[in-house]
Scaffold this motif. Structure first.
Motif, PDB file in Angstrom:
ATOM      1  N   ASP A   1      83.379 -24.665  -9.823  1.00 36.08           N
ATOM      2  CA  ASP A   1      84.837 -23.512  -8.688  1.00 36.08           C
ATOM      3  C   ASP A   1      84.238 -23.614  -7.813  1.00 36.08           C
ATOM      4  OD1 ASP A   1      86.450 -20.833  -9.097  1.00 36.08           O
ATOM      5  OD2 ASP A   1      85.214 -20.285 -10.449  1.00 36.08           O
ATOM      6  N   TRP A   2      84.757 -23.847  -6.240  1.00 40.53           N
ATOM      7  CA  TRP A   2      84.601 -23.467  -5.162  1.00 40.53           C
ATOM      8  C   TRP A   2      84.565 -22.480  -4.562  1.00 40.53           C
ATOM      9  CZ3 TRP A   2      81.528 -23.899  -1.684  1.00 40.53           C
ATOM     10  CH2 TRP A   2      81.202 -23.459  -0.316  1.00 40.53           C
ATOM     11  N   ALA A   3      85.516 -22.364  -5.174  1.00 40.31           N
ATOM     12  CA  ALA A   3      86.515 -20.697  -4.847  1.00 40.31           C
ATOM     13  C   ALA A   3      85.567 -19.535  -5.298  1.00 40.31           C
ATOM     14  CB  ALA A   3      87.629 -20.325  -5.210  1.00 40.31           C
ATOM     15  N   THR A   4      85.157 -19.092  -6.377  1.00 41.90           N
ATOM     16  CA  THR A   4      83.740 -18.808  -6.659  1.00 41.90           C
ATOM     17  C   THR A   4      82.880 -18.476  -6.085  1.00 41.90           C
ATOM     18  OG1 THR A   4      85.148 -18.267  -9.288  1.00 41.90           O
ATOM     19  CG2 THR A   4      82.720 -17.206  -8.513  1.00 41.90           C
ATOM     20  N   VAL A   5      82.217 -19.884  -5.915  1.00 39.10           N
ATOM     21  CA  VAL A   5      80.976 -20.057  -5.609  1.00 39.10           C
ATOM     22  C   VAL A   5      81.325 -19.314  -3.500  1.00 39.10           C
ATOM     23  CG1 VAL A   5      79.288 -21.368  -3.909  1.00 39.10           C
ATOM     24  CG2 VAL A   5      80.243 -22.223  -6.581  1.00 39.10           C
ATOM     25  N   GLU A   6      82.538 -19.762  -2.913  1.00 44.62           N
ATOM     26  CA  GLU A   6      82.514 -18.969  -1.686  1.00 44.62           C
ATOM     27  C   GLU A   6      82.642 -17.264  -1.507  1.00 44.62           C
ATOM     28  OE1 GLU A   6      85.347 -20.434   2.415  1.00 44.62           O
ATOM     29  OE2 GLU A   6      86.278 -19.657  -0.182  1.00 44.62           O
ATOM     30  N   ALA A   7      83.090 -17.158  -2.497  1.00 49.28           N
ATOM     31  CA  ALA A   7      83.573 -15.838  -2.413  1.00 49.28           C
ATOM     32  C   ALA A   7      81.885 -15.423  -3.257  1.00 49.28           C
ATOM     33  CB  ALA A   7      84.647 -14.844  -3.831  1.00 49.28           C
ATOM     34  N   TYR A   8      81.148 -15.650  -3.545  1.00 47.52           N
ATOM     35  CA  TYR A   8      80.167 -15.030  -3.829  1.00 47.52           C
ATOM     36  C   TYR A   8      79.198 -14.645  -2.710  1.00 47.52           C
ATOM     37  CZ  TYR A   8      75.598 -14.563  -6.200  1.00 47.52           C
ATOM     38  OH  TYR A   8      74.162 -13.709  -6.665  1.00 47.52           O
ATOM     39  N   PHE A   9      78.634 -16.227  -2.009  1.00 52.66           N
ATOM     40  CA  PHE A   9      78.243 -15.603  -0.225  1.00 52.66           C
ATOM     41  C   PHE A   9      78.610 -14.600   0.230  1.00 52.66           C
ATOM     42  CE2 PHE A   9      76.430 -19.537  -2.334  1.00 52.66           C
ATOM     43  CZ  PHE A   9      75.259 -18.964  -1.687  1.00 52.66           C
ATOM     44  N   GLU A  10      80.420 -14.411   0.336  1.00 51.39           N
ATOM     45  CA  GLU A  10      80.705 -13.213   1.203  1.00 51.39           C
ATOM     46  C   GLU A  10      80.583 -12.803   0.515  1.00 51.39           C
ATOM     47  OE1 GLU A  10      85.275 -14.726   1.451  1.00 51.39           O
ATOM     48  OE2 GLU A  10      84.990 -16.643   2.321  1.00 51.39           O
ATOM     49  N   PHE A  11      80.200 -12.072  -0.464  1.00 48.99           N
ATOM     50  CA  PHE A  11      79.506 -10.820  -1.274  1.00 48.99           C
ATOM     51  C   PHE A  11      78.639 -10.605  -0.900  1.00 48.99           C
ATOM     52  CE2 PHE A  11      77.808  -8.755  -4.733  1.00 48.99           C
ATOM     53  CZ  PHE A  11      78.437  -7.569  -4.472  1.00 48.99           C
ATOM     54  N   LEU A  12      77.896 -11.141  -0.041  1.00 49.55           N
ATOM     55  CA  LEU A  12      76.579 -10.672  -0.670  1.00 49.55           C
ATOM     56  C   LEU A  12      76.484 -10.139   1.338  1.00 49.55           C
ATOM     57  CD1 LEU A  12      74.434 -13.719  -1.429  1.00 49.55           C
ATOM     58  CD2 LEU A  12      74.808 -11.045  -2.268  1.00 49.55           C
ATOM     59  N   GLU A  13      75.480  -8.869   1.410  1.00 46.85           N
ATOM     60  CA  GLU A  13      75.805  -8.557   2.528  1.00 46.85           C
ATOM     61  C   GLU A  13      74.029  -8.977   3.719  1.00 46.85           C
ATOM     62  OE1 GLU A  13      75.434  -4.498   2.179  1.00 46.85           O
ATOM     63  OE2 GLU A  13      77.540  -3.674   1.159  1.00 46.85           O
ATOM     64  N   HIS A  14      73.379  -9.225   2.786  1.00 48.41           N
ATOM     65  CA  HIS A  14      72.058  -9.564   3.663  1.00 48.41           C
ATOM     66  C   HIS A  14      72.301 -10.775   3.632  1.00 48.41           C
ATOM     67  CE1 HIS A  14      71.555  -5.403   3.816  1.00 48.41           C
ATOM     68  NE2 HIS A  14      71.735  -5.192   2.651  1.00 48.41           N
ATOM     69  N   GLU A  15      71.402 -11.667   4.704  1.00 42.38           N
ATOM     70  CA  GLU A  15      71.200 -12.943   5.385  1.00 42.38           C
ATOM     71  C   GLU A  15      70.229 -13.501   4.465  1.00 42.38           C
ATOM     72  OE1 GLU A  15      72.691 -14.913   6.459  1.00 42.38           O
ATOM     73  OE2 GLU A  15      74.386 -13.820   7.321  1.00 42.38           O
ATOM     74  N   GLU A  16      69.069 -12.351   4.299  1.00 39.18           N
ATOM     75  CA  GLU A  16      67.981 -12.862   2.892  1.00 39.18           C
ATOM     76  C   GLU A  16      67.938 -12.934   1.166  1.00 39.18           C
ATOM     77  OE1 GLU A  16      67.868 -10.157   5.049  1.00 39.18           O
ATOM     78  OE2 GLU A  16      65.704 -10.081   6.353  1.00 39.18           O
ATOM     79  N   ASP A  17      69.290 -12.281   0.921  1.00 41.83           N
ATOM     80  CA  ASP A  17      69.592 -12.877  -0.306  1.00 41.83           C
ATOM     81  C   ASP A  17      70.291 -14.259  -0.383  1.00 41.83           C
ATOM     82  OD1 ASP A  17      68.890 -10.040  -1.095  1.00 41.83           O
ATOM     83  OD2 ASP A  17      70.869  -8.746  -0.848  1.00 41.83           O
ATOM     84  N   ARG A  18      71.923 -14.119   0.817  1.00 43.04           N
ATOM     85  CA  ARG A  18      72.219 -15.573   1.383  1.00 43.04           C
ATOM     86  C   ARG A  18      71.274 -16.862   0.838  1.00 43.04           C
ATOM     87  NH1 ARG A  18      75.060 -12.328   5.203  1.00 43.04           N
ATOM     88  NH2 ARG A  18      77.345 -12.202   3.930  1.00 43.04           N
ATOM     89  N   ALA A  19      70.515 -16.460   1.334  1.00 43.04           N
ATOM     90  CA  ALA A  19      69.208 -17.748   1.391  1.00 43.04           C
ATOM     91  C   ALA A  19      68.623 -17.766  -0.426  1.00 43.04           C
ATOM     92  CB  ALA A  19      67.720 -17.249   2.184  1.00 43.04           C
ATOM     93  N   VAL A  20      68.600 -16.427  -1.373  1.00 42.45           N
ATOM     94  CA  VAL A  20      68.030 -16.878  -1.892  1.00 42.45           C
ATOM     95  C   VAL A  20      68.507 -18.060  -3.199  1.00 42.45           C
ATOM     96  CG1 VAL A  20      67.199 -15.498  -4.175  1.00 42.45           C
ATOM     97  CG2 VAL A  20      66.417 -14.865  -1.965  1.00 42.45           C
ATOM     98  N   ALA A  21      70.277 -17.114  -2.742  1.00 42.92           N
ATOM     99  CA  ALA A  21      71.335 -17.611  -3.476  1.00 42.92           C
ATOM    100  C   ALA A  21      71.459 -18.902  -2.696  1.00 42.92           C
ATOM    101  CB  ALA A  21      72.898 -16.550  -2.923  1.00 42.92           C
ATOM    102  N   ALA A  22      71.441 -19.126  -1.856  1.00 44.83           N
ATOM    103  CA  ALA A  22      71.459 -20.844  -1.630  1.00 44.83           C
ATOM    104  C   ALA A  22      69.822 -21.255  -2.534  1.00 44.83           C
ATOM    105  CB  ALA A  22      70.933 -21.112  -0.050  1.00 44.83           C
ATOM    106  N   ARG A  23      69.273 -21.047  -2.310  1.00 42.15           N
ATOM    107  CA  ARG A  23      67.959 -21.814  -3.544  1.00 42.15           C
ATOM    108  C   ARG A  23      68.764 -22.129  -4.476  1.00 42.15           C
ATOM    109  NH1 ARG A  23      64.425 -18.808  -0.731  1.00 42.15           N
ATOM    110  NH2 ARG A  23      63.405 -17.447  -2.291  1.00 42.15           N
ATOM    111  N   ILE A  24      69.610 -21.395  -5.148  1.00 35.49           N
ATOM    112  CA  ILE A  24      70.328 -21.812  -6.584  1.00 35.49           C
ATOM    113  C   ILE A  24      71.474 -23.094  -6.962  1.00 35.49           C
ATOM    114  CG2 ILE A  24      71.613 -21.496  -8.477  1.00 35.49           C
ATOM    115  CD1 ILE A  24      68.497 -19.424  -8.405  1.00 35.49           C
ATOM    116  N   VAL A  25      71.638 -22.749  -5.587  1.00 37.71           N
ATOM    117  CA  VAL A  25      72.586 -24.269  -4.926  1.00 37.71           C
ATOM    118  C   VAL A  25      71.694 -25.613  -5.030  1.00 37.71           C
ATOM    119  CG1 VAL A  25      74.464 -25.719  -3.555  1.00 37.71           C
ATOM    120  CG2 VAL A  25      74.184 -23.173  -4.013  1.00 37.71           C
ATOM    121  N   ASP A  26      70.951 -25.461  -4.323  1.00 37.05           N
ATOM    122  CA  ASP A  26      70.075 -26.390  -3.808  1.00 37.05           C
ATOM    123  C   ASP A  26      69.266 -27.134  -5.471  1.00 37.05           C
ATOM    124  OD1 ASP A  26      70.131 -25.204  -0.971  1.00 37.05           O
ATOM    125  OD2 ASP A  26      67.853 -24.525  -1.110  1.00 37.05           O
ATOM    126  N   GLY A  27      68.708 -26.171  -6.137  1.00 36.47           N
ATOM    127  CA  GLY A  27      67.937 -26.586  -6.892  1.00 36.47           C
ATOM    128  C   GLY A  27      69.577 -26.917  -8.100  1.00 36.47           C
TER     129      GLY A  27
END
Length: 315
Positions: free
Chosen positions: A32-58
């Motif tokens: 579900d790419w639309a939900t993934v994209e919306a999730y990253f857009e929702f996050l306000e802080h780059e540090e939080d986006r980096a943590v979310a990206a690690r979920i994608v990485d794994g």
């Protein structure tokens, strides 16, 4: 949390601590790419986006989704960046975490091939979006793996820092390259960690870098036998001072990475025998753990639970 009856377990899954990350993981598994994209857009802080990206990485199944998305939306900076990060993970898994002398020529060939694929995606994203923190952060990892040298790694970090001056994930990546095992020196590594802490506002995540560099030095000493490096009172005091200016400061904003912050401080203190001083971090953590630094001392769960029990009994 009571120190008399701590839970007899350790929780390593960040999706349990941050429930919204479980939604991200589910979206990845559901393609579900639309939900993934919306999730990253929702996050306000780059540090939080980096943590979310690690979920994608794994999430290994994310690669299929990301490749399909990039094919359909070739200008999506987020899709290209996350796909590049996934390629980096694939490459690094092939290389393994062993020192270079224990990695075969064929492993290095495949490792570099995956990193070059990632680098090409990231070059384009950074050219189009010079303030894209996730892409510049990933390029620090490719610079390390492709052995592009300290000057290039610093250049990439400085480009990121122009827009995101206190990006803890990128700082931690550069810190690795500044250690002797990757061509740097302890003087450079310690100096960078201290400079990041001093320049950051009180309550930032940067204090963790001070604990990280001491852990790296302990690991380096441990390669030559049993290390007592972390037992030093001077090392202990610097770690505690960094904690006071960061995670223990009233202005500290936990964010998604707070478990990593507290485990790093707790581990650096416990592995030096300073269990009483580590107790406050364990009381904050409860059963929440990260693999690092505990896996450096043996089984990650056994080490976390053992040191937590000792710390809470003393502090």
């Amino acid at each position: 949390m009571s120190s008399t009856a701590p839970p007899i377990r350790a929780e390593f899954d960040p999706c349990v601590t941050i429930p919204s990350l479980a939604d991200l993981r589910a979206a990845l598994r559901d393609d579900d790419w639309a939900t993934v994209e919306a999730y990253f857009e929702f996050l306000e802080h780059e540090e939080d986006r980096a943590v979310a990206a690690r979920i994608v990485d794994g999430t290994s199944t994310s690669q299929r989704l990301l490749e399909r998305t990039v094919a359909a939306q070739p200008r999506s900076a987020l899709a290209r960046t996350l796909l590049a990060r996934r390629y980096i993970v694939v490459g690094w898994d092939i290389r393994s975490s062993y020192r270079a002398e224990h990695v075969s020529r064929e492993q290095f060939r495949q490792f570099h091939e995956w990193l070059r694929r990632a680098e090409q995606l990231l070059i384009d994203v950074c050219a189009e979006y010079p303030d894209h923190a996730l892409a510049w952060g990933a390029r620090l990892t490719t610079a390390l793996g492709l052995e592009l040298g300290l000057s290039e790694a610093r250049r990439r970090y400085e480009r990121l820092a122009e827009h995101h001056p206190h990006h803890i994930s990128a700082q931690s990546s550069l810190l690795q390259q500044l250690c002797p095992k990757w061509g740097g020196s302890w003087e450079e590594a310690h100096g960078f960690a201290r400079a990041c802490l001093e320049s950051a506002p009180p309550g930032s995540h940067a204090g963790r870098l001070v604990a990280e560099v001491h852990l790296e030095r302990w690991l380096d000493d441990s390669d030559n036998g049993h290390s007592t490096y972390l037992r030093s009172a001077g090392v202990r005091d610097e770690i505690l001072a960094a904690a006071a200016r960061s995670v223990q400061h009233p202005d500290y904003r936990p964010g998604f990475d707070w478990v990593h912050d507290h485990n790093t401080f707790a581990g650096a203190l416990c592995l030096g025998g300073h269990h009483r001083e580590a107790a406050p971090f364990f009381r904050t953590l409860g059963d929440r753990a990260t693999a690092s630094p505990w896996h450096h001392a043996g089984d990650k769960e056994v080490q976390f639970l053992k040191h937590r029990r000792t710390a809470l009994s003393k502090g």
